[in-house]
Structures are given as C-alpha cells and as structure tokens.
Design an enzyme around this catalytic site. Sequence first.
Site, PDB file in Angstrom:
ATOM      1  N   ARG A  15      42.311  24.028   6.794  1.00  0.00           N
ATOM      2  CA  ARG A  15      41.026  23.352   6.900  1.00  0.00           C
ATOM      3  C   ARG A  15      40.018  24.172   6.105  1.00  0.00           C
ATOM      4  O   ARG A  15      40.178  25.385   5.946  1.00  0.00           O
ATOM      5  CB  ARG A  15      40.575  23.257   8.358  1.00  0.00           C
ATOM      6  CG  ARG A  15      41.543  22.529   9.293  1.00  0.00           C
ATOM      7  CD  ARG A  15      41.061  22.597  10.735  1.00  0.00           C
ATOM      8  NE  ARG A  15      41.935  21.864  11.643  1.00  0.00           N
ATOM      9  CZ  ARG A  15      42.931  22.413  12.332  1.00  0.00           C
ATOM     10  NH1 ARG A  15      43.190  23.717  12.200  1.00  0.00           N
ATOM     11  NH2 ARG A  15      43.678  21.680  13.150  1.00  0.00           N
ATOM     12  N   LYS A  65      41.491  26.058  15.096  1.00  0.00           N
ATOM     13  CA  LYS A  65      40.650  25.548  16.184  1.00  0.00           C
ATOM     14  C   LYS A  65      40.997  26.240  17.482  1.00  0.00           C
ATOM     15  O   LYS A  65      42.133  26.601  17.741  1.00  0.00           O
ATOM     16  CB  LYS A  65      40.843  24.033  16.325  1.00  0.00           C
ATOM     17  CG  LYS A  65      40.216  23.227  15.191  1.00  0.00           C
ATOM     18  CD  LYS A  65      40.332  21.738  15.464  1.00  0.00           C
ATOM     19  CE  LYS A  65      39.600  20.934  14.407  1.00  0.00           C
ATOM     20  NZ  LYS A  65      39.668  19.475  14.667  1.00  0.00           N
ATOM     21  N   HIS A  74      38.998  18.020   2.742  1.00  0.00           N
ATOM     22  CA  HIS A  74      39.970  17.737   3.801  1.00  0.00           C
ATOM     23  C   HIS A  74      41.102  16.847   3.301  1.00  0.00           C
ATOM     24  O   HIS A  74      42.227  16.893   3.825  1.00  0.00           O
ATOM     25  CB  HIS A  74      39.271  17.077   4.994  1.00  0.00           C
ATOM     26  CG  HIS A  74      39.991  17.289   6.293  1.00  0.00           C
ATOM     27  ND1 HIS A  74      40.125  18.539   6.880  1.00  0.00           N
ATOM     28  CD2 HIS A  74      40.645  16.429   7.116  1.00  0.00           C
ATOM     29  CE1 HIS A  74      40.808  18.431   8.003  1.00  0.00           C
ATOM     30  NE2 HIS A  74      41.148  17.162   8.167  1.00  0.00           N
ATOM     31  N   ARG A  95      44.108  18.795   2.383  1.00  0.00           N
ATOM     32  CA  ARG A  95      44.969  19.128   3.523  1.00  0.00           C
ATOM     33  C   ARG A  95      45.863  17.932   3.865  1.00  0.00           C
ATOM     34  O   ARG A  95      47.051  18.098   4.161  1.00  0.00           O
ATOM     35  CB  ARG A  95      44.083  19.518   4.702  1.00  0.00           C
ATOM     36  CG  ARG A  95      44.807  19.742   6.031  1.00  0.00           C
ATOM     37  CD  ARG A  95      43.798  20.296   7.031  1.00  0.00           C
ATOM     38  NE  ARG A  95      44.152  20.040   8.414  1.00  0.00           N
ATOM     39  CZ  ARG A  95      44.896  20.831   9.170  1.00  0.00           C
ATOM     40  NH1 ARG A  95      45.399  21.938   8.651  1.00  0.00           N
ATOM     41  NH2 ARG A  95      45.144  20.547  10.433  1.00  0.00           N
ATOM     42  N   HIS A 127      48.140  21.755  14.603  1.00  0.00           N
ATOM     43  CA  HIS A 127      47.772  20.672  15.514  1.00  0.00           C
ATOM     44  C   HIS A 127      48.165  21.039  16.945  1.00  0.00           C
ATOM     45  O   HIS A 127      49.264  21.534  17.179  1.00  0.00           O
ATOM     46  CB  HIS A 127      48.476  19.371  15.131  1.00  0.00           C
ATOM     47  CG  HIS A 127      47.884  18.712  13.930  1.00  0.00           C
ATOM     48  ND1 HIS A 127      48.562  17.779  13.176  1.00  0.00           N
ATOM     49  CD2 HIS A 127      46.653  18.835  13.354  1.00  0.00           C
ATOM     50  CE1 HIS A 127      47.786  17.357  12.183  1.00  0.00           C
ATOM     51  NE2 HIS A 127      46.634  17.995  12.268  1.00  0.00           N
ATOM     52  N   TYR A 142      50.775  11.111   9.947  1.00  0.00           N
ATOM     53  CA  TYR A 142      51.259  11.254   8.572  1.00  0.00           C
ATOM     54  C   TYR A 142      52.530  10.453   8.306  1.00  0.00           C
ATOM     55  O   TYR A 142      52.869  10.197   7.158  1.00  0.00           O
ATOM     56  CB  TYR A 142      51.468  12.734   8.230  1.00  0.00           C
ATOM     57  CG  TYR A 142      50.167  13.475   8.164  1.00  0.00           C
ATOM     58  CD1 TYR A 142      49.287  13.273   7.103  1.00  0.00           C
ATOM     59  CD2 TYR A 142      49.778  14.341   9.179  1.00  0.00           C
ATOM     60  CE1 TYR A 142      48.069  13.918   7.050  1.00  0.00           C
ATOM     61  CE2 TYR A 142      48.558  14.998   9.129  1.00  0.00           C
ATOM     62  CZ  TYR A 142      47.712  14.779   8.062  1.00  0.00           C
ATOM     63  OH  TYR A 142      46.508  15.414   8.016  1.00  0.00           O
TER      64      TYR A 142
END
Length: 297
Positions: free
Chosen positions: A152, A175, A243, A246, A269, A278
């Site tokens: 990211r 994150k 983004h 990515r 994730h 995806y």
Amino acid sequence: MTDRPLPLLYAEHLARDRRRSAHTVRAYEATAVRLVGFLQQHWGGPVTRAALAKISTTDLRAFLAKRRDEGLSNSSAARELSAVRGFLKFAAGEGSELPRLRGPRVKKGIPRPIAPHEAVALAEAVSEEASEPWIAARDWAVLLLLYGAGLRIGEAVGLTGAVLPLGETMSVTGKRAKTRIVPLLPQVRAAIEDYARLCPYGTARDAPLFRGAKGGPLPPGMIRKAVRSARTALGLSERTTPHALRHSFATHLLGRGADLRALQELLGHASLSSTQVYTAVDAAHLLDVYRNAHPRA
C-alpha cells in the site's frame, strides 16, 4: 470525569486500543464530530454518553439524510454509518442496546488493475518529471514497490532505514500494526538501493527511508499527485492510481497460478474474503481476452 470531547476520546481509543491506522482514526473522529454537532442542534442540548445511549433509529436516519443531502454516495454513507456505530458503542458502552439501522446497498465493484507495460510506463513517466535525480530515483523505487511487492502507498512511505541493507525479502508493517514478509524482485531491490545511494539526507535506521524534497517524511499525497499528472500525459484511465498498482500485483500473480492463501499473506489482508475479489478480476481479464480473440465472441 473528564471534560474532553467524546470524539477525541474515541480517536485515542481507536489509536491506542484498536491499533487503527492514522487515516482510519482521522476519518472516524471526523464522523463522530459531525454526529455530535448534528445531535446538538437536533436535540437542542448537550450530547453526553447517557444521551447517546438513548439515541433512536429516527435520530440516525435524520443524520444520514442530512449527510446524503450533502452529496454522500451509497458507499460513503455505508462507511459513515459503520463509523457512527463504532462511536456509539464506545460512547454508550459495550453492553448498550443501540438502534438497528440498515445501511444503503453498495454495489461491490472489483479492483481495476492496469497492464504490466502501463505500470512500467507510469513509473517511468513519474520519475522523468522529477526535479532532481535523487527524487526521480525515489519515485521510481516507491512505484516499483507498489507494483513489484504489492505494498500500500502508506506502507511504502512508512518504511525506515532499518530495512537496509536489503535481502531477498522485506518486513512490512501494514494495517493495525501487523507485520508481514514480502519478497523483493531484483529490479525492486536495485531501485531502492539506487535511491538510497543518491538520497542527500542519508538512511538512518530510525528515519524515514523515503524523504520529501526538504528532508521530511514523503507524504503519500505527493506520489498520488505525480501519478495523476503522469496518467494524464500517458492517456491512462482515472482509475490508474498508486493503489491500482497493488491491484495489478495481485491480479498478475493470481493469473500466473498463485495460491489465494499465499496471496492473502503477501497482501496483508486480515480475511481471505478481501483477497477473493481478485478471482473476479482474473475472470474478467480472461473474458476480455476471450472477447478480443475468439472469432465468434
């Protein structure tokens, strides 16, 4: 008891106890401030924890209606409602019965990757517009990290000099302060090393790896602005963002047979459902190939 505003206390709770990103904390605090401001006028009195514990569905509908009148889209309204629920749970207490309100329906889109040659052209165009060689090397390295390692933009600019010297992998903090290991392609590693050699501000272990023109941390907005300018010059879609690089990393790996669980780890994730989008991207890509190539398509 403290007289400090509830939205500020909520923001501190998110950062300290929930380990949310700075971006999420700012967004959720802004929603809490908006809600409190609205309720002060709506109720004609102070907004306390006790008052928030008694908030009604009608109150929430009135707040969301005002926000929709201000131009909020369905997806933004859904995020706003999610932030409101989190704030009310914090303010009223975990055991409180909060009103149930269904959010607006949001059509789930699929990520829009860009082709490999477009990703490379974009990175080249951004670096070519740089005012100094070291800034050109910086922008090239950052964009290759997004496309070649799936980072990211916040993760890339958050790296410190501690990642040097580089090996075949790199530890990345994503994150909620979760760390993961990502492999580095030789081209990506060379780009970072070239930038580190040219950077006039050094690469101290506790300092930002990627610096702004005056030596401070590189703001993500600078990269986004450079990408907007480059995509216009190249005639690329508005969906061509940092983004999107990515997304391209994930889609191209999946298209070459990458396992979903492995891809989840590489992307950082929290749940597999985030990675599964995806599969729809790859199916869409195959359908495009079929339509363009099949004589009866």
